[in-house]
Design a protein around this motif. Structure first.
Motif, PDB file in Angstrom:
ATOM      1  N   LEU A 430     -47.231  61.450  60.517  1.00  0.00           N
ATOM      2  CA  LEU A 430     -47.824  61.121  61.817  1.00  0.00           C
ATOM      3  C   LEU A 430     -46.772  60.516  62.746  1.00  0.00           C
ATOM      4  O   LEU A 430     -46.709  60.848  63.938  1.00  0.00           O
ATOM      5  N   LEU A 431     -45.957  59.630  62.204  1.00  0.00           N
ATOM      6  CA  LEU A 431     -44.891  58.999  62.980  1.00  0.00           C
ATOM      7  C   LEU A 431     -43.915  60.041  63.520  1.00  0.00           C
ATOM      8  O   LEU A 431     -43.517  59.996  64.699  1.00  0.00           O
ATOM      9  N   ALA A 432     -43.537  61.007  62.685  1.00  0.00           N
ATOM     10  CA  ALA A 432     -42.600  62.056  63.108  1.00  0.00           C
ATOM     11  C   ALA A 432     -43.179  62.892  64.248  1.00  0.00           C
ATOM     12  O   ALA A 432     -42.494  63.203  65.231  1.00  0.00           O
ATOM     13  N   GLY A 433     -44.460  63.255  64.132  1.00  0.00           N
ATOM     14  CA  GLY A 433     -45.109  64.070  65.162  1.00  0.00           C
ATOM     15  C   GLY A 433     -45.235  63.340  66.490  1.00  0.00           C
ATOM     16  O   GLY A 433     -44.947  63.901  67.557  1.00  0.00           O
ATOM     17  N   LEU A 434     -45.657  62.083  66.443  1.00  0.00           N
ATOM     18  CA  LEU A 434     -45.853  61.307  67.668  1.00  0.00           C
ATOM     19  C   LEU A 434     -44.527  61.051  68.389  1.00  0.00           C
ATOM     20  O   LEU A 434     -44.451  61.104  69.621  1.00  0.00           O
ATOM     21  N   THR A 435     -43.489  60.768  67.629  1.00  0.00           N
ATOM     22  CA  THR A 435     -42.188  60.496  68.234  1.00  0.00           C
ATOM     23  C   THR A 435     -41.620  61.749  68.908  1.00  0.00           C
ATOM     24  O   THR A 435     -41.095  61.691  70.027  1.00  0.00           O
ATOM     25  N   THR A 436     -41.754  62.892  68.243  1.00  0.00           N
ATOM     26  CA  THR A 436     -41.309  64.159  68.840  1.00  0.00           C
ATOM     27  C   THR A 436     -42.063  64.447  70.126  1.00  0.00           C
ATOM     28  O   THR A 436     -41.478  64.832  71.145  1.00  0.00           O
ATOM     29  N   SER A 437     -43.380  64.238  70.095  1.00  0.00           N
ATOM     30  CA  SER A 437     -44.219  64.473  71.272  1.00  0.00           C
ATOM     31  C   SER A 437     -43.794  63.588  72.436  1.00  0.00           C
ATOM     32  O   SER A 437     -43.654  64.055  73.578  1.00  0.00           O
ATOM     33  N   ALA A 438     -43.581  62.295  72.174  1.00  0.00           N
ATOM     34  CA  ALA A 438     -43.210  61.352  73.232  1.00  0.00           C
ATOM     35  C   ALA A 438     -41.903  61.765  73.911  1.00  0.00           C
ATOM     36  O   ALA A 438     -41.801  61.766  75.147  1.00  0.00           O
ATOM     37  N   LEU A 439     -40.905  62.137  73.126  1.00  0.00           N
ATOM     38  CA  LEU A 439     -39.599  62.493  73.678  1.00  0.00           C
ATOM     39  C   LEU A 439     -39.669  63.767  74.528  1.00  0.00           C
ATOM     40  O   LEU A 439     -39.124  63.825  75.638  1.00  0.00           O
ATOM     41  N   LEU A 440     -40.368  64.778  74.026  1.00  0.00           N
ATOM     42  CA  LEU A 440     -40.422  66.059  74.740  1.00  0.00           C
ATOM     43  C   LEU A 440     -41.287  65.970  75.997  1.00  0.00           C
ATOM     44  O   LEU A 440     -40.943  66.560  77.039  1.00  0.00           O
ATOM     45  N   LEU A 441     -42.414  65.253  75.927  1.00  0.00           N
ATOM     46  CA  LEU A 441     -43.272  65.118  77.106  1.00  0.00           C
ATOM     47  C   LEU A 441     -42.575  64.319  78.204  1.00  0.00           C
ATOM     48  O   LEU A 441     -42.691  64.644  79.397  1.00  0.00           O
ATOM     49  N   TYR A 442     -41.848  63.269  77.806  1.00  0.00           N
ATOM     50  CA  TYR A 442     -41.108  62.482  78.794  1.00  0.00           C
ATOM     51  C   TYR A 442     -40.060  63.356  79.494  1.00  0.00           C
ATOM     52  O   TYR A 442     -39.891  63.293  80.720  1.00  0.00           O
ATOM     53  N   ALA A 443     -39.363  64.160  78.715  1.00  0.00           N
ATOM     54  CA  ALA A 443     -38.361  65.064  79.305  1.00  0.00           C
ATOM     55  C   ALA A 443     -39.014  66.035  80.288  1.00  0.00           C
ATOM     56  O   ALA A 443     -38.456  66.335  81.360  1.00  0.00           O
ATOM     57  N   ARG A 444     -40.205  66.497  79.960  1.00  0.00           N
ATOM     58  CA  ARG A 444     -40.935  67.419  80.836  1.00  0.00           C
ATOM     59  C   ARG A 444     -41.303  66.743  82.159  1.00  0.00           C
ATOM     60  O   ARG A 444     -41.104  67.326  83.237  1.00  0.00           O
ATOM     61  N   PHE A 445     -41.828  65.525  82.102  1.00  0.00           N
ATOM     62  CA  PHE A 445     -42.203  64.835  83.333  1.00  0.00           C
ATOM     63  C   PHE A 445     -40.968  64.523  84.177  1.00  0.00           C
ATOM     64  O   PHE A 445     -40.989  64.661  85.407  1.00  0.00           O
ATOM     65  N   HIS A 446     -39.904  64.089  83.541  1.00  0.00           N
ATOM     66  CA  HIS A 446     -38.656  63.784  84.264  1.00  0.00           C
ATOM     67  C   HIS A 446     -38.175  65.009  85.040  1.00  0.00           C
ATOM     68  O   HIS A 446     -37.813  64.913  86.231  1.00  0.00           O
ATOM     69  N   TYR A 447     -38.206  66.161  84.412  1.00  0.00           N
ATOM     70  CA  TYR A 447     -37.764  67.397  85.048  1.00  0.00           C
ATOM     71  C   TYR A 447     -38.668  67.773  86.225  1.00  0.00           C
ATOM     72  O   TYR A 447     -38.184  68.071  87.330  1.00  0.00           O
ATOM     73  N   LEU A 448     -39.992  67.766  86.021  1.00  0.00           N
ATOM     74  CA  LEU A 448     -40.922  68.204  87.065  1.00  0.00           C
ATOM     75  C   LEU A 448     -40.907  67.280  88.277  1.00  0.00           C
ATOM     76  O   LEU A 448     -40.923  67.749  89.424  1.00  0.00           O
ATOM     77  N   SER A 449     -40.905  65.972  88.025  1.00  0.00           N
ATOM     78  CA  SER A 449     -40.945  65.026  89.144  1.00  0.00           C
ATOM     79  C   SER A 449     -39.658  65.093  89.975  1.00  0.00           C
ATOM     80  O   SER A 449     -39.694  65.016  91.203  1.00  0.00           O
ATOM     81  N   LYS A 450     -38.502  65.252  89.319  1.00  0.00           N
ATOM     82  CA  LYS A 450     -37.240  65.417  90.043  1.00  0.00           C
ATOM     83  C   LYS A 450     -37.252  66.712  90.862  1.00  0.00           C
ATOM     84  O   LYS A 450     -36.786  66.746  92.004  1.00  0.00           O
ATOM     85  N   ASP A 451     -37.815  67.760  90.273  1.00  0.00           N
ATOM     86  CA  ASP A 451     -37.857  69.059  90.934  1.00  0.00           C
ATOM     87  C   ASP A 451     -38.716  69.006  92.200  1.00  0.00           C
ATOM     88  O   ASP A 451     -38.361  69.604  93.225  1.00  0.00           O
ATOM     89  N   LEU A 452     -39.836  68.290  92.154  1.00  0.00           N
ATOM     90  CA  LEU A 452     -40.709  68.159  93.322  1.00  0.00           C
ATOM     91  C   LEU A 452     -39.972  67.448  94.470  1.00  0.00           C
ATOM     92  O   LEU A 452     -40.094  67.835  95.639  1.00  0.00           O
ATOM     93  N   ILE A 453     -39.220  66.405  94.126  1.00  0.00           N
ATOM     94  CA  ILE A 453     -38.470  65.650  95.133  1.00  0.00           C
ATOM     95  C   ILE A 453     -37.389  66.534  95.772  1.00  0.00           C
ATOM     96  O   ILE A 453     -37.232  66.572  96.996  1.00  0.00           O
ATOM     97  N   ILE A 454     -36.674  67.267  94.945  1.00  0.00           N
ATOM     98  CA  ILE A 454     -35.601  68.142  95.440  1.00  0.00           C
ATOM     99  C   ILE A 454     -36.158  69.216  96.364  1.00  0.00           C
ATOM    100  O   ILE A 454     -35.606  69.487  97.445  1.00  0.00           O
ATOM    101  N   LYS A 455     -37.269  69.829  95.964  1.00  0.00           N
ATOM    102  CA  LYS A 455     -37.877  70.901  96.782  1.00  0.00           C
ATOM    103  C   LYS A 455     -38.341  70.366  98.129  1.00  0.00           C
ATOM    104  O   LYS A 455     -38.185  71.024  99.161  1.00  0.00           O
ATOM    105  N   LYS A 456     -38.928  69.149  98.123  1.00  0.00           N
ATOM    106  CA  LYS A 456     -39.403  68.580  99.383  1.00  0.00           C
ATOM    107  C   LYS A 456     -38.217  68.218 100.285  1.00  0.00           C
ATOM    108  O   LYS A 456     -38.263  68.430 101.509  1.00  0.00           O
ATOM    109  N   ASP A 457     -37.164  67.660  99.682  1.00  0.00           N
ATOM    110  CA  ASP A 457     -35.990  67.288 100.467  1.00  0.00           C
ATOM    111  C   ASP A 457     -35.321  68.511 101.077  1.00  0.00           C
ATOM    112  O   ASP A 457     -34.713  68.433 102.171  1.00  0.00           O
ATOM    113  N   ASN A 458     -35.391  69.657 100.414  1.00  0.00           N
ATOM    114  CA  ASN A 458     -34.739  70.874 100.893  1.00  0.00           C
ATOM    115  C   ASN A 458     -35.609  71.707 101.824  1.00  0.00           C
ATOM    116  O   ASN A 458     -35.147  72.702 102.377  1.00  0.00           O
ATOM    117  N   SER A 459     -36.898  71.297 101.936  1.00  0.00           N
ATOM    118  CA  SER A 459     -37.812  72.107 102.764  1.00  0.00           C
ATOM    119  C   SER A 459     -37.697  71.743 104.246  1.00  0.00           C
ATOM    120  O   SER A 459     -37.202  70.704 104.608  1.00  0.00           O
TER     121      SER A 459
END
Length: 459
Positions: A430-459
C-alpha cells in the motif's frame, strides 16, 4: 516566499473543515460499528470488515462519480452562471441516483463470491446477513453525495457536515439498542449495526435537502427540479468527468479492499487487525479528502476566472497545508500505535485473550506502516482534487491505475502471501502504491498549471 502560500491556510481550513467533519462523519459510522461489534469478538469484527469490503468498492465508484458535480458547480459559480449550475446539479443527481440503484443490485449479485474467496467460513456466514442490509444503504448514500458535491461546489461546505453529524447521533443510538439488545429490543449483533447504518444514511439525505432548501443561495437549485427532463450533452459531460473520477477512487479503494481479502486468507485475526488499522487510516484520510475538495473548489473557481497564476499558488498552498497536517498524523500513529488498537477490543475478555492479543499486536505493526504513508496518501488525494478542479481526469486515472495495480498490488500480494512479512508486507505494498501515485500526480499538476500560465501569457 513561503508566506504567499501560508497566508491561504486560514481560508483553506475554513473551507475544508466542514468537508473534513462531514467525511469523518461517514467514517465515524464505520468506527462506531467497529468498536461496538469488536466487543462481540474477533470473528464479528472480521465479518464487518469482509462485508464492508464489498461496500467500499461500490462506494468508491459512487462517491468518485459524484465528484464530477463539484468542479462544474464551482466553475458556474465563479462565472455567476445559475442556469449552467442548475443543469449540472440536476443531471448529476439523476446519474447518481441511477448509479446507486445499479451498485445496490451489483452487490446482491456479487455477494455469493464470498464463499469462493478462501475466507474463514464463520466470518462469511456472519457477513452475509450484514451485507444484505448495508447494501440497501448505498442508494441514499450516493444520492446524498450528489447533494453534498453540489453544496461543496457552491462553497456551502457546512451543511453536509450538519446532516452527517445528525445521522451519526442516530447511528450510535440505534447501534447501542440493536447490537446489544437494550430496552427490551432483540440482540441483533452485526445485523443491528447494519440497520443503524441504513437508517442514518436515509436521515442524511432528508436533512441535507432540508438545509439546502432553506438557504437563499441554494434554494433555487434544489427546488422545482425536473429530474427526468434531460439533455444529452450535459449527461455526456458529467459522464466524461464522472466515470474517470469513479475509476480513480475505485483503483485506490480497490487496493485497500484487496488488503482485506489477502488478510482474510491469512486468517480471521490478521483480517481483524487489518480492519483496525484500515479504519484508523480512513479517519485521517478523510481530513485529506476535505482539503482535496477545497482544492477542487478553489481551482475550479480560478479556472472559471482564468486566473491561472492564482490557481497555481492556491493549489500549492493546499498541498503544503496537507503536508504539515499529515506529518502530525504520522507522529500520532507512531507514538500511539500500541494504544489505538485497544479501543476496538475488550482487553479484559479472558475467554478471547489470545485472539485479542494477536489482533492488537498485528494492528500496532500496521499502524507504523500507516504512519509512513500518511504524507503520500494526503498529497496524492489533495493533488487529485486540484486536477479535478482543472477538469483533468483521463491521465490521473491512468496514473492511479499504474500506481496501485502495477506497483502496489503485486508488492502486497507477494510480500503478504509468500514471505514472512505477512500482514506488514501487505501494507508495504500500500505504501509503495500511494507514494508512486503522489509523485506522478504532483508532476501532472505541475506540468498542466505551468502550461496554462504560458499559454495565457503568449495569447
Amino acid at each position: 516566499m513561503l508566506q504567499q502560500y501560508t497566508k491561504e491556510f486560514n481560508y483553506n481550513l475554513r473551507l475544508a473543515a466542514p468537508v473534513m467533519l462531514g467525511m469523518l462523519g461517514h467514517t465515524f459510522v464505520g468506527l462506531i460499528d467497529n468498536i461496538m461489534v469488536g466487543q462481540l469478538g474477533t470473528a464479528e469484527l472480521a465479518a464487518v470488515s469482509l462485508g464492508n469490503s464489498f461496500m467500499f468498492i461500490a462506494m468508491s465508484l459512487g462517491i468518485g462519480f459524484s465528484t464530477a458535480i463539484t468542479p462544474l458547480i464551482a466553475e458556474a459559480d465563479g462565472e455567476n452562471n445559475f442556469a449552467s449550475g442548475k443543469l449540472a446539479f440536476k443531471h448529476g443527481l439523476f446519474l447518481c441516483t441511477t448509479l446507486g440503484i445499479i451498485l445496490f443490485l451489483g452487490i446482491l449479485v456479487a455477494k455469493p463470491l464470498m464463499y469462493y474467496m478462501e475466507q474463514p467460513i464463520e466470518v462469511v456466514e456472519l457477513a452475509i446477513p450484514y451485507l444484505d442490509l448495508v447494501a440497501v444503504s448505498l442508494i441514499p448514500l450516493i444520492v446524498f453525495q450528489a447533494f453534498k458535491q453540489f453544496s461543496d461546489g457552491l462553497s456551502m461546505t457546512k451543511y453536509p457536515m450538519y446532516a452527517t453529524l445528525i445521522a451519526n447521533i442516530v447511528n450510535i443510538f440505534l447501534n447501542y439498542l440493536l447490537i446489544f439488545g437494550k430496552f427490551g429490543l432483540p440482540q441483533m449483533g452485526i445485523v443491528g449495526a447494519a440497520i443503524g447504518t441504513l437508517v442514518s444514511r436515509l436521515i442524511m439525505v432528508v436533512f441535507l435537502w432540508f438545509f439546502l432548501k432553506r438557504r437563499e443561495k441554494s434554494k433555487a437549485y434544489v427546488t422545482n427540479v425536473k429530474l427526468f427532463v434531460l439533455q444529452s450533452n450535459m449527461l455526456k459531460k458529467i459522464l466524461t468527468l464522472g466515470f474517470p473520477s469513479a475509476l480513480q477512487m475505485f483503483f485506490e479503494v480497490g487496493i485497500f479492499t484487496s488488503a482485506i481479502w489477502i488478510s482474510g486468507i491469512l486468517g480471521k485475526n490478521p483480517q481483524a487487525a487489518n480492519q483496525i488499522a484500515l479504519n484508523l487510516s480512513a479517519m485521517t484520510f478523510m481530513v485529506a479528502m476535505g482539503l482535496s475538495v477545497a482544492a477542487m473548489v478553489r481551482v475550479g473557481n480560478q479556472k472559471g476566472l482564468q486566473q491561472y497564476r492564482e490557481l497555481r499558488r492556491i493549489a500549492f498552498s493546499i498541498f503544503l497545508l496537507t503536508f504539515f497536517i499529515e506529518i502530525i498524523f504520522a507522529l500520532c500513529f507512531i507514538i500511539f500505535n500500541n494504544m489505538l488498537p485497544e479501543i476496538y477490543l475488550d482487553v479484559d475478555d479472558m475467554e478471547n485473550l489470545v485472539d485479542n492479543t494477536e489482533v492488537m499486536t498485528i494492528a500496532a505493526k500496521l499502524l507504523l506502516i500507516a504512519a509512513l504513508f500518511q504524507i503520500s496518501d494526503g498529497i496524492q488525494v489533495a493533488v487529485l482534487g486540484a486536477l479535478r478542479g482543472l477538469q483533468d481526469v483521463t491521465m490521473p486515472t491512468a496514473i492511479t491505475f499504474f500506481a496501485y495495480w502495477v506497483i502496489g498490488f503485486p508488492v502486497s500480494f507477494y510480500l503478504g502471501l509468500y514471505t514472512e512479512y505477512k500482514s506488514v508486507g501487505i501494507w508495504i505494498g500500500l505504501l509503495a502504491g500511494l507514494t508512486t501515485s503522489a509523485l506522478l500526480l504532483y508532476a501532472r499538476f505541475h506540468y498542466l498549471s505551468k502550461d496554462l500560465i504560458i499559454k495565457k501569457d503568449n495569447s
